[in-house]
Design an enzyme around this catalytic site. Structure first.
Site, PDB file in Angstrom:
ATOM      1  N   ARG A 124       0.840  -1.211   0.000  1.00  0.00           N
ATOM      2  CA  ARG A 124       0.000   0.000   0.000  1.00  0.00           C
ATOM      3  C   ARG A 124       0.872   1.257   0.000  1.00  0.00           C
ATOM      4  O   ARG A 124       1.844   1.336   0.745  1.00  0.00           O
ATOM      5  CB  ARG A 124      -0.918   0.034   1.231  1.00  0.00           C
ATOM      6  N   ARG A 139       1.877   1.089  10.329  1.00  0.00           N
ATOM      7  CA  ARG A 139       1.416   1.448   8.981  1.00  0.00           C
ATOM      8  C   ARG A 139       2.625   1.438   8.043  1.00  0.00           C
ATOM      9  O   ARG A 139       3.408   2.372   8.018  1.00  0.00           O
ATOM     10  CB  ARG A 139       0.774   2.842   9.003  1.00  0.00           C
ATOM     11  N   GLU A 156      -7.193   0.008  14.856  1.00  0.00           N
ATOM     12  CA  GLU A 156      -7.775  -0.997  13.961  1.00  0.00           C
ATOM     13  C   GLU A 156      -6.783  -2.089  13.594  1.00  0.00           C
ATOM     14  O   GLU A 156      -5.663  -1.818  13.173  1.00  0.00           O
ATOM     15  CB  GLU A 156      -8.253  -0.319  12.670  1.00  0.00           C
ATOM     16  N   SER A 188     -10.923  -5.678   9.685  1.00  0.00           N
ATOM     17  CA  SER A 188     -12.020  -4.954   9.045  1.00  0.00           C
ATOM     18  C   SER A 188     -12.940  -5.953   8.350  1.00  0.00           C
ATOM     19  O   SER A 188     -12.520  -6.630   7.424  1.00  0.00           O
ATOM     20  CB  SER A 188     -11.431  -3.977   8.026  1.00  0.00           C
ATOM     21  N   ARG A 227       1.218  -5.268  11.846  1.00  0.00           N
ATOM     22  CA  ARG A 227       0.387  -4.451  12.728  1.00  0.00           C
ATOM     23  C   ARG A 227      -0.027  -5.218  13.977  1.00  0.00           C
ATOM     24  O   ARG A 227      -0.004  -4.663  15.073  1.00  0.00           O
ATOM     25  CB  ARG A 227      -0.837  -3.904  12.006  1.00  0.00           C
TER      26      ARG A 227
HETATM   27  N1  LIG Z   1      -0.363   0.101   5.711  1.00  0.00           N
HETATM   28  C1  LIG Z   1      -0.613  -0.931   6.513  1.00  0.00           C
HETATM   29  N2  LIG Z   1       0.372  -1.425   7.295  1.00  0.00           N
HETATM   30  C2  LIG Z   1       0.145  -2.477   8.124  1.00  0.00           C
HETATM   31  N3  LIG Z   1      -1.048  -3.097   8.223  1.00  0.00           N
HETATM   32  C3  LIG Z   1      -2.053  -2.640   7.447  1.00  0.00           C
HETATM   33  C4  LIG Z   1      -1.900  -1.546   6.568  1.00  0.00           C
HETATM   34  N4  LIG Z   1      -3.103  -1.332   5.936  1.00  0.00           N
HETATM   35  C5  LIG Z   1      -3.956  -2.254   6.423  1.00  0.00           C
HETATM   36  N5  LIG Z   1      -3.333  -3.037   7.320  1.00  0.00           N
HETATM   37  C6  LIG Z   1      -3.921  -4.160   8.059  1.00  0.00           C
HETATM   38  O1  LIG Z   1      -4.777  -4.866   7.183  1.00  0.00           O
HETATM   39  C7  LIG Z   1      -6.080  -4.928   7.766  1.00  0.00           C
HETATM   40  C8  LIG Z   1      -7.113  -4.977   6.668  1.00  0.00           C
HETATM   41  O2  LIG Z   1      -6.974  -3.849   5.846  1.00  0.00           O
HETATM   42  S1  LIG Z   1      -8.297  -3.134   5.406  1.00  0.00           S
HETATM   43  O3  LIG Z   1      -7.969  -2.294   4.321  1.00  0.00           O
HETATM   44  O4  LIG Z   1      -8.870  -2.539   6.565  1.00  0.00           O
HETATM   45  N6  LIG Z   1      -9.316  -4.283   4.923  1.00  0.00           N
HETATM   46  C9  LIG Z   1      -9.017  -5.198   3.990  1.00  0.00           C
HETATM   47  O5  LIG Z   1      -7.961  -5.202   3.376  1.00  0.00           O
HETATM   48  C10 LIG Z   1     -10.074  -6.289   3.781  1.00  0.00           C
HETATM   49  N7  LIG Z   1      -9.736  -7.073   2.626  1.00  0.00           N
HETATM   50  C11 LIG Z   1     -10.170  -7.142   5.039  1.00  0.00           C
HETATM   51  O6  LIG Z   1      -8.890  -7.658   5.383  1.00  0.00           O
HETATM   52  C12 LIG Z   1      -6.157  -3.694   8.635  1.00  0.00           C
HETATM   53  O7  LIG Z   1      -7.158  -3.824   9.618  1.00  0.00           O
HETATM   54  C13 LIG Z   1      -4.758  -3.683   9.233  1.00  0.00           C
HETATM   55  O8  LIG Z   1      -4.659  -4.634  10.279  1.00  0.00           O
END
Ligand SMILES: Nc1ncnc2c1ncn2[C@@H]1O[C@H](COS(=O)(=O)NC(=O)[C@@H](N)CO)[C@@H](O)[C@H]1O
Length: 419
Positions: free
Chosen positions: A258, A273, A347, A350, A388
């Site tokens: 991401r 993050r 969080e 999700s 995370r």
């Molecule tokens: N940049 C990031 N760095 C670390 N962990 C992350 C990051 N972005 C998301 N996550 C983790 O990934 C989980 C799911 O990301 S989300 O966008 O909320 N949801 C999804 O991707 C859905 N597909 C359910 O998993 C978050 O709750 C968090 O635990």
């Protein structure tokens, strides 16, 4: 994506959903464009029929009529081709607009512009009473040489991490442990690529709206997915699924990437993050029945809560607001885990119900009990995402001298009580 007939019959409902989700839509323009495309298609069919009728009669026509008939057939054909050329652009414009329409949020969703309108549904697990000032996860990593968050910057830039020693082992074990737990619940474990084609992001719903969050590899016409959900949504695209024995259940494991373009300055310290992480994903394709979807939503949430209970991490379940749940969601519940050094919940999971909004984009259909082909429903939830999850895991189980006691569920995996 919404069904066109639904949009025509529920214009005000869609308009209300758009305002509740802060999405600018011009429904009148969409409906007018859709009517124009439909009218063009009718004209094209009529012109084709006219030309075919003329051609059919050509053989038996009187010689002096053939020239006129030939001219009329040619004219009808030319008019049809001209309309067809114009219609392609209009259909592309219509599809792009339809892809940007929001799903209708459930009536229990708090209405509000962003996460500040989210509501805590329930809080689980007793907060730790340390009797000393808890360290944050970065300090714990430094003390135990469990991560290199410094020199990795000159290798990979910001928001990157490398775990070392027992913490590197813990992350690998945690992912396998979570995959096994969700598999034991009847989900098919599956590993999917993060390297994915653009169309898969359109089907999953991240595109066309949020390209800025996604890494692109233009030389290869590929993008890097931020979640296994992207590949899993497209895996069965175009198929008529057999859901008679129950839904398609996947426990997807993949690296996730991401750009975090929208997060400048937030959570820049440590493991919360980062640009690349690992995640075990729960994914469901089920029959288009709201009660069935609601049942699976509860199951997905329960599975994630069971993992957090095993990890002995206190958490709260959030009812996500209309402004925070995102375009395609009918309902979203985030789970937030307790982070002692911050003194708040963050969080970590999700859980989403999308009804047929995603399945329509991805062309995921099934034959119902009456043999009718219908668009399916999809749901997804995080099972576990690392690094995370390591933040609440390390911080909640730390001792005053900076060690970390493993929750019972992990002691076997890690060969002892201590990380
Ligand atoms: N940049 C990031 N760095 C670390 N962990 C992350 C990051 N972005 C998301 N996550 C983790 O990934 C989980 C799911 O990301 S989300 O966008 O909320 N949801 C999804 O991707 C859905 N597909 C359910 O998993 C978050 O709750 C968090 O635990």
């Amino acid at each position: 994506m919404l069904d066109l007939a639904f949009l025509r019959q529920n214009r005000d409902l869609v308009a209300r959903a758009a305002s509740q989700k802060n999405v600018a839509v011009d429904l009148d323009a969409i409906l007018a464009l859709e009517a124009e495309v439909r009218a063009n298609k009718t004209d094209i069919d009529r012109l084709r029929a006219e030309r075919n009728a003329i051609s059919a009669g050509f053989k038996t026509a009187a010689p002096e009529e053939k020239a006129e008939l030939g001219r009329r057939a040619k004219e009808a054909g030319a008019k049809a081709s001209e309309l067809e050329a114009g219609i392609a652009d209009k259909e592309a414009e219509l599809r792009d607009a339809l892809l940007r329409l929001p799903n209708i949020p459930w009536e229990g969703a708090p209405v509000g512009p962003d996460e500040n309108s989210n509501v805590v549904m329930r809080t689980e697990g007793k907060l730790p009473d340390f009797g000393f000032t808890p360290r944050d996860h970065v300090e714990l990593c430094e003390m135990n040489d469990w991560a290199d968050l410094g020199r990795i910057v000159q290798v990979s830039g910001s928001r990157q991490y490398c775990l070392k020693g027992r913490l590197a082992l813990l992350e690998a074990n945690l992912m396998a442990w979570a995959l096994g737990k969700i598999a034991a619940a009847g989900f098919t474990p599956i590993t999917v690529p993060a390297l994915v084609r653009e169309e898969a992001f359109v089907r999953q719903g991240q595109f066309p709206g949020h390209k800025e969050e996604t890494y692109q590899l233009p030389n290869d016409d590929l993008w890097l997915a931020g979640t296994a959900e992207v590949a899993l949504t497209s895996l069965h695209s175009g198929e008529i699924l057999d859901l008679s024995k129950g839904p398609v259940l996947y426990a997807g494991y993949s690296p996730c990437f991401r750009r975090e373009a929208g997060s400048a300055g937030r959570d820049v310290r440590g493991l919360l993050r980062v640009h690349q992480f690992a995640k075990v994903e729960q994914f469901v394709i089920c029959e288009a029945d709201e009660a069935v979807s609601a049942d699976w939503h509860a199951k997905l949430l329960g599975l994630a809560e069971a993992l957090l209970a095993d990890l002995e991490i206190p958490y709260q379940v959030i009812e996500t607001s209309t402004g925070d749940m995102g375009l395609g969601k009918f309902r979203m519940n985030d789970i937030e885990s307790w982070v002692p050094s911050l003194g708040k919940y963050r969080e970590t999971h999700s859980c989403s119900t999308l009804h047929d909004w995603q399945a329509r984009r991805a062309n995921l259909r099934y034959r119902d009990a009456e043999g009718k082909v219908r668009v399916a429903h999809t749901l997804n939830n995080t099972a576990l995402a690392s690094p995370r999850i390591l933040v609440p895991l390390l911080e909640n189980h730390q001792t005053e001298d900076g060690r970390v006691r493993l929750p019972k569920a992990l002691q076997g995996l890690m060969g002892g009580e201590w990380l």
